[in-house]
Design an enzyme around this catalytic site. Structure first.
Site, PDB file in Angstrom:
ATOM      1  N   ASP A  15      -1.860  -0.832   5.766  1.00  0.00           N
ATOM      2  CA  ASP A  15      -2.122  -0.227   7.075  1.00  0.00           C
ATOM      3  C   ASP A  15      -3.604  -0.201   7.429  1.00  0.00           C
ATOM      4  OD1 ASP A  15      -2.758   1.751   5.178  1.00  0.00           O
ATOM      5  OD2 ASP A  15      -2.232   3.365   6.548  1.00  0.00           O
TER       6      ASP A  15
ATOM      7  N   ARG B 107     -10.852  -0.853  -6.294  1.00  0.00           N
ATOM      8  CA  ARG B 107     -10.731  -0.251  -4.964  1.00  0.00           C
ATOM      9  C   ARG B 107     -10.662  -1.348  -3.901  1.00  0.00           C
ATOM     10  NH1 ARG B 107     -11.022   4.285  -2.291  1.00  0.00           N
ATOM     11  NH2 ARG B 107     -12.006   4.267  -0.256  1.00  0.00           N
TER      12      ARG B 107
ATOM     13  N   TYR C  31      -4.626  12.441   1.755  1.00  0.00           N
ATOM     14  CA  TYR C  31      -4.673  12.896   0.364  1.00  0.00           C
ATOM     15  C   TYR C  31      -3.354  13.515  -0.104  1.00  0.00           C
ATOM     16  CZ  TYR C  31      -9.546  12.084   1.423  1.00  0.00           C
ATOM     17  OH  TYR C  31     -10.713  11.511   1.840  1.00  0.00           O
TER      18      TYR C  31
ATOM     19  N   ASP D 229       0.104   5.086   1.075  1.00  0.00           N
ATOM     20  CA  ASP D 229      -0.019   5.970   2.232  1.00  0.00           C
ATOM     21  C   ASP D 229      -0.074   5.159   3.520  1.00  0.00           C
ATOM     22  OD1 ASP D 229      -0.183   8.203   0.483  1.00  0.00           O
ATOM     23  OD2 ASP D 229      -2.303   7.806   0.181  1.00  0.00           O
TER      24      ASP D 229
ATOM     25  N   THR E  54      -2.758   1.120  -4.463  1.00  0.00           N
ATOM     26  CA  THR E  54      -3.226   2.173  -3.564  1.00  0.00           C
ATOM     27  C   THR E  54      -4.594   2.730  -3.961  1.00  0.00           C
ATOM     28  OG1 THR E  54      -2.635   4.356  -2.676  1.00  0.00           O
ATOM     29  CG2 THR E  54      -1.801   3.852  -4.874  1.00  0.00           C
TER      30      THR E  54
ATOM     31  N   ASP F 175       0.880  -1.157   0.000  1.00  0.00           N
ATOM     32  CA  ASP F 175       0.000   0.000   0.000  1.00  0.00           C
ATOM     33  C   ASP F 175       0.928   1.221   0.000  1.00  0.00           C
ATOM     34  OD1 ASP F 175      -2.375   1.551   0.276  1.00  0.00           O
ATOM     35  OD2 ASP F 175      -2.010   1.685   2.433  1.00  0.00           O
TER      36      ASP F 175
END
Length: 168
Positions: free
Chosen positions: A134, A108, A20, A11, A51, A9
């Site tokens: 995460d 998604r 963002y 972020d 991501t 992933d």
């Protein structure tokens, strides 16, 4: 030839999640990321970033903004002899403001279409492959894809070392 792969992933795993993140000047790497990616490269792992980027659907930034950040990130990694094989992102969100991106999509996460697309293009040794994320959505995506999963630890390098030790 099948190769092991690290599915990461972005972020909260690669960079600090300030919410963002789409400008390169705000893209701050987490502890041990460069060294961990170097180790994966040295061990001949393919490296994929998968991501969710709902900020596009929400109108906070554009696909062009995101692609520009990823291009600069990949260019920076070349200095460290690190190659990211692919960065896949899902710009969709069912409550998005931008009509084109306002929808449910299997790209998604918790959906796993980003990973199944990677499996089609790159022969992958799934037994030695893994995913680090995460969020619970990352874990569910990994499970659907038949990948071992770990939540992001505070030091990326140490986490990668432990995972690789288990895989040998």
């Amino acid at each position: 030839m099948k190769k092991p792969a690290a599915f990461l992933d972005r972020d909260g795993v690669i960079n600090h999640d300030y919410g963002y993140v789409y400008k390169y000047e705000n893209f701050k790497l987490r502890k041990g990321v460069i060294e961990g990616l170097q180790l994966l490269s040295k061990k001949k792992y393919r490296i994929f970033i998968v991501t969710n980027q709902s900020g596009i659907a929400r109108g906070f930034f554009t696909e062009k903004d995101l692609k520009s950040l990823h291009k600069k990130f990949k260019e920076n990694l070349k200095k460290f002899k690190i190659k990211i094989d692919a960065i896949k992102f899902s710009p969709y969100h069912p409550r998005g403001k931008i009509k084109k991106y306002k929808k449910n999509s299997q790209t998604r996460k918790t959906g796993n279409q980003m990973i199944t697309e990677i499996f089609k293009k790159w022969p992958t040794d799934r037994k030695k492959s893994f995913m680090i994320g995460d969020k619970k959505s990352d874990k569910l995506c990994a499970k659907k894809s038949g990948l071992k999963f770990e939540f992001a630890a505070s030091n990326f390098l140490l986490q990668v070392k432990k995972i690789l030790a288990k895989n040998n």
